[in-house]
Structures are given as C-alpha cells and as structure tokens.
Design a protein around this motif. Structure first.
Motif, PDB file in Angstrom:
ATOM      1  N   GLU A   1      45.279  35.983  46.409  1.00 57.33           N
ATOM      2  CA  GLU A   1      45.682  35.625  45.109  1.00 57.33           C
ATOM      3  C   GLU A   1      45.186  34.202  44.485  1.00 57.33           C
ATOM      4  O   GLU A   1      44.917  34.270  43.514  1.00 57.33           O
ATOM      5  CB  GLU A   1      47.081  35.499  45.480  1.00 57.33           C
ATOM      6  N   ALA A   2      45.098  33.107  45.253  1.00 61.56           N
ATOM      7  CA  ALA A   2      44.627  31.949  44.726  1.00 61.56           C
ATOM      8  C   ALA A   2      43.284  32.282  44.065  1.00 61.56           C
ATOM      9  O   ALA A   2      42.738  31.594  43.135  1.00 61.56           O
ATOM     10  CB  ALA A   2      44.683  30.694  45.955  1.00 61.56           C
ATOM     11  N   SER A   3      42.285  32.875  44.876  1.00 61.86           N
ATOM     12  CA  SER A   3      41.021  33.081  44.761  1.00 61.86           C
ATOM     13  C   SER A   3      40.729  33.861  43.150  1.00 61.86           C
ATOM     14  O   SER A   3      40.092  33.561  42.259  1.00 61.86           O
ATOM     15  CB  SER A   3      40.178  33.969  45.705  1.00 61.86           C
ATOM     16  N   VAL A   4      41.555  34.808  43.164  1.00 61.59           N
ATOM     17  CA  VAL A   4      41.484  35.825  41.906  1.00 61.59           C
ATOM     18  C   VAL A   4      42.020  34.834  40.656  1.00 61.59           C
ATOM     19  O   VAL A   4      41.341  34.830  39.668  1.00 61.59           O
ATOM     20  CB  VAL A   4      42.422  36.962  42.055  1.00 61.59           C
ATOM     21  N   LYS A   5      43.201  33.963  40.945  1.00 59.29           N
ATOM     22  CA  LYS A   5      43.795  33.093  39.829  1.00 59.29           C
ATOM     23  C   LYS A   5      42.629  32.300  39.464  1.00 59.29           C
ATOM     24  O   LYS A   5      42.642  31.874  38.216  1.00 59.29           O
ATOM     25  CB  LYS A   5      45.210  32.714  40.230  1.00 59.29           C
ATOM     26  N   ARG A   6      41.968  31.597  40.350  1.00 55.55           N
ATOM     27  CA  ARG A   6      40.958  30.694  39.993  1.00 55.55           C
ATOM     28  C   ARG A   6      39.769  30.997  39.184  1.00 55.55           C
ATOM     29  O   ARG A   6      39.279  30.526  38.468  1.00 55.55           O
ATOM     30  CB  ARG A   6      40.401  30.113  41.222  1.00 55.55           C
ATOM     31  N   HIS A   7      39.327  32.247  39.523  1.00 53.36           N
ATOM     32  CA  HIS A   7      38.425  33.005  38.769  1.00 53.36           C
ATOM     33  C   HIS A   7      38.783  33.950  37.425  1.00 53.36           C
ATOM     34  O   HIS A   7      37.922  34.148  36.682  1.00 53.36           O
ATOM     35  CB  HIS A   7      37.614  33.793  39.649  1.00 53.36           C
ATOM     36  N   MET A   8      39.924  33.980  37.384  1.00 56.87           N
ATOM     37  CA  MET A   8      40.346  35.031  36.236  1.00 56.87           C
ATOM     38  C   MET A   8      41.659  34.099  35.254  1.00 56.87           C
ATOM     39  O   MET A   8      42.248  34.803  34.637  1.00 56.87           O
ATOM     40  CB  MET A   8      40.957  36.339  36.403  1.00 56.87           C
ATOM     41  N   GLU A   9      41.626  32.881  35.058  1.00 57.47           N
ATOM     42  CA  GLU A   9      42.474  32.120  34.275  1.00 57.47           C
ATOM     43  C   GLU A   9      42.396  32.376  32.745  1.00 57.47           C
ATOM     44  O   GLU A   9      43.416  32.583  32.289  1.00 57.47           O
ATOM     45  CB  GLU A   9      42.158  30.599  34.278  1.00 57.47           C
ATOM     46  N   SER A  10      41.284  33.141  32.305  1.00 56.74           N
ATOM     47  CA  SER A  10      41.387  33.302  30.941  1.00 56.74           C
ATOM     48  C   SER A  10      41.904  34.565  30.464  1.00 56.74           C
ATOM     49  O   SER A  10      41.848  35.037  29.599  1.00 56.74           O
ATOM     50  CB  SER A  10      40.009  33.024  30.417  1.00 56.74           C
ATOM     51  N   ARG A  11      42.019  35.526  31.658  1.00 56.62           N
ATOM     52  CA  ARG A  11      42.626  36.788  31.377  1.00 56.62           C
ATOM     53  C   ARG A  11      43.508  37.135  32.586  1.00 56.62           C
ATOM     54  O   ARG A  11      43.478  38.084  33.428  1.00 56.62           O
ATOM     55  CB  ARG A  11      41.416  37.841  31.663  1.00 56.62           C
ATOM     56  N   PRO A  12      44.759  36.525  32.415  1.00 55.82           N
ATOM     57  CA  PRO A  12      45.765  36.666  33.154  1.00 55.82           C
ATOM     58  C   PRO A  12      46.344  38.102  33.114  1.00 55.82           C
ATOM     59  O   PRO A  12      47.066  38.373  34.452  1.00 55.82           O
ATOM     60  CB  PRO A  12      46.923  35.708  32.761  1.00 55.82           C
ATOM     61  N   GLY A  13      46.193  38.728  32.332  1.00 56.14           N
ATOM     62  CA  GLY A  13      46.909  40.088  32.412  1.00 56.14           C
ATOM     63  C   GLY A  13      45.984  40.998  33.596  1.00 56.14           C
ATOM     64  O   GLY A  13      46.704  42.111  33.883  1.00 56.14           O
ATOM     65  N   TRP A  14      44.873  40.904  33.901  1.00 53.89           N
ATOM     66  CA  TRP A  14      44.227  41.486  34.851  1.00 53.89           C
ATOM     67  C   TRP A  14      44.333  41.062  36.262  1.00 53.89           C
ATOM     68  O   TRP A  14      43.926  41.889  37.039  1.00 53.89           O
ATOM     69  CB  TRP A  14      42.814  41.780  34.344  1.00 53.89           C
ATOM     70  N   ILE A  15      44.909  40.174  36.389  1.00 51.25           N
ATOM     71  CA  ILE A  15      44.963  39.527  37.745  1.00 51.25           C
ATOM     72  C   ILE A  15      45.816  39.967  38.629  1.00 51.25           C
ATOM     73  O   ILE A  15      45.167  40.374  39.743  1.00 51.25           O
ATOM     74  CB  ILE A  15      45.688  37.841  37.719  1.00 51.25           C
ATOM     75  N   PRO A  16      46.802  40.749  38.269  1.00 53.04           N
ATOM     76  CA  PRO A  16      47.593  41.787  39.000  1.00 53.04           C
ATOM     77  C   PRO A  16      46.875  42.992  39.790  1.00 53.04           C
ATOM     78  O   PRO A  16      46.778  43.134  40.894  1.00 53.04           O
ATOM     79  CB  PRO A  16      48.959  42.160  38.378  1.00 53.04           C
ATOM     80  N   LEU A  17      45.888  43.442  38.872  1.00 55.88           N
ATOM     81  CA  LEU A  17      45.246  44.440  39.039  1.00 55.88           C
ATOM     82  C   LEU A  17      43.931  44.368  40.034  1.00 55.88           C
ATOM     83  O   LEU A  17      43.896  44.833  41.118  1.00 55.88           O
ATOM     84  CB  LEU A  17      44.069  45.051  37.863  1.00 55.88           C
ATOM     85  N   VAL A  18      43.544  43.030  39.931  1.00 56.43           N
ATOM     86  CA  VAL A  18      42.522  42.663  40.672  1.00 56.43           C
ATOM     87  C   VAL A  18      43.054  42.137  42.146  1.00 56.43           C
ATOM     88  O   VAL A  18      42.456  42.664  43.290  1.00 56.43           O
ATOM     89  CB  VAL A  18      41.582  41.608  40.280  1.00 56.43           C
TER      90      VAL A  18
END
Length: 240
Positions: free
Chosen positions: A12-29
């Motif tokens: 979770e922390a890794s994905v959030k760090r690399h996808m800050e500009s597209r938060p809508g896709w974070i749960p998918l990833v």
C-alpha cells in the motif's frame, strides 16, 4: 535486473508513493499486487519486479521484468478495469481527449482539468473529444463534449456537470434569499408545515410556498427539499 518499485512487505505505501497524482487508480493497483503476492506466497515463488507504473494514452500501465503469464494476465485485468475508472476520484469514467492529451476522468474531474487547461491549450470554448468519429457524437455533451455520460431528462443533452453549472449560474443570478418557518399543526403533532419565502429576480419577486413534512425530516433534507422547489420555480419562470 531493474530496480523494483514495490516493497512487497508494504504494498500500500509503495503504491501510494508512486501514484500520488492518480489516486483513483490506487485501489486497483493495490488489489492486483496483493493478488500477485498471495499467489507467490502460496507457490513459494518470488514476486515479480514492478519497474514502472504510469498513465499512457489515458490508460493504466504496469511494467515488469519478464514475468509468468499468470502475472501478466492479472496485471492486464487491472489495466482493463482502469479504462472505466476515473484516475482522480475512482468514479465511473471514460477516456477523454483533451485536445490531444488523453486522460480517463469522470465528468466532474474532467471539468477540473478543463479549468486548468482552458485558455492555454485551446481556444474558447473548450470542447472535448473533437477527434471522435461522427457516430459517437450523439454520446457527447453538447456543451463541453464529454463522451459517455449525458443526462436524458428535461430534454437535456449535456453532461451532469454542465447542467449543474448552468443551474448554479441561474441560482446565483436569480436567487436573493430563502426564508423558512416551521408551522406546528396542533391537531396533528406528527406533521408540520414548512412555510418559506423565496426572493429572486432583479425585480425582487416574492413567492410564498407551504408544504407538509413529517416531524422526522432532518434539517438537511428540509433544505434539499427547499432547494428543489426553488429550482423548479426558477426553471418554470425561465420557460415563460
């Protein structure tokens, strides 16, 4: 082997760090990577190296070092799901063409991007999806050009945001004030009547309306009801 972007002990922390500009896709990833991690834990294999996560041509792309077919298949499902998920808020969405820049956004987040780009990348008015085939034009908002979400009511052919903006503009230009008063009915304690006065228009026209509500109606429900009545009144006057 290229550097792995993902710490598999804290996905979770890794994905959030690399996808800050597209938060809508974070749960998918996060979901797809957790599925891959569970499979790797079950089989005893090493999880793949995730070397890049990005948006390309309006779509989600997750790149890995050479990986088994089952990993690529799971990643592909996430990319397909992202094609109908707003990259900003996670709402239902379609890929839109912002004068050559493609982005998957719902109508609300699309208008945020329109506001950012208007006057810089295009003439006024800013019309989306100008390169769409003619056959798809009847699925576009006739005001902003948003593709795939129109309101089919009140003879509207616009997206919900354009309709709401128009209504807010009417409210701002017409509505002066709303004054409400709750009138208790002694013969029926469970029922109340709400009397409110709407003042609108440059000639300061007054409307006095009364309607009954149950004693259990919440204050915000009451305000919503009043707002609806005001909208109907204004739309009725604009049709005259």
């Amino acid at each position: 082997m290229r550097r792995n972007l993902i710490d598999w002990t804290d996905i979770e922390a890794s994905v959030k760090r690399h996808m800050e500009s597209r938060p809508g896709w974070i749960p998918l990833v996060i979901e797809v990577l957790e599925t891959i991690k569970e499979h790797a834990d079950f089989t005893g294999d090493q999880p793949p190296n995730i070397v890049e996560i990005k948006q390309k041509l309006g779509g989600l792309r997750i790149y890995t070092d050479p990986s088994p077919d089952h990993v690529l298949s799971v990643l592909e499902r996430a990319e397909i799901k992202a094609e109908s998920t707003c990259e900003i808020c996670g709402n239902a969405a379609r890929v839109q063409d912002f004068y050559g820049y493609l982005a998957c956004r719902c109508s609300w987040c699309a208008h945020d991007l329109i506001d950012e780009r208007r006057g810089v990348h295009s003439p006024e008015p800013y019309i989306l999806n100008q390169r769409l085939p003619e056959v798809d034009r009847d699925l576009c908002c006739t005001e902003c050009g948003y593709f795939g979400q129109r309101v089919q009511a009140w003879n509207e052919t616009r997206c919900p945001v354009c309709i709401m903006n128009d209504w807010l503009l009417k409210m701002a230009s017409n509505l002066v004030s709303i004054q409400s008063q709750i009138l208790q009915k002694a013969e029926d304690p469970a029922a109340e009547a709400v009397k409110y006065t709407v003042v609108y228009g440059h000639d300061f026209t007054f409307r006095h309306e009364v309607f009954k509500v149950t004693g259990h109606m919440r204050a915000d429900d009451l305000l919503e009801r009043c707002a609806h009545e005001v909208r109907v009144a204004i739309e009725g006057d604009s049709d005259d």
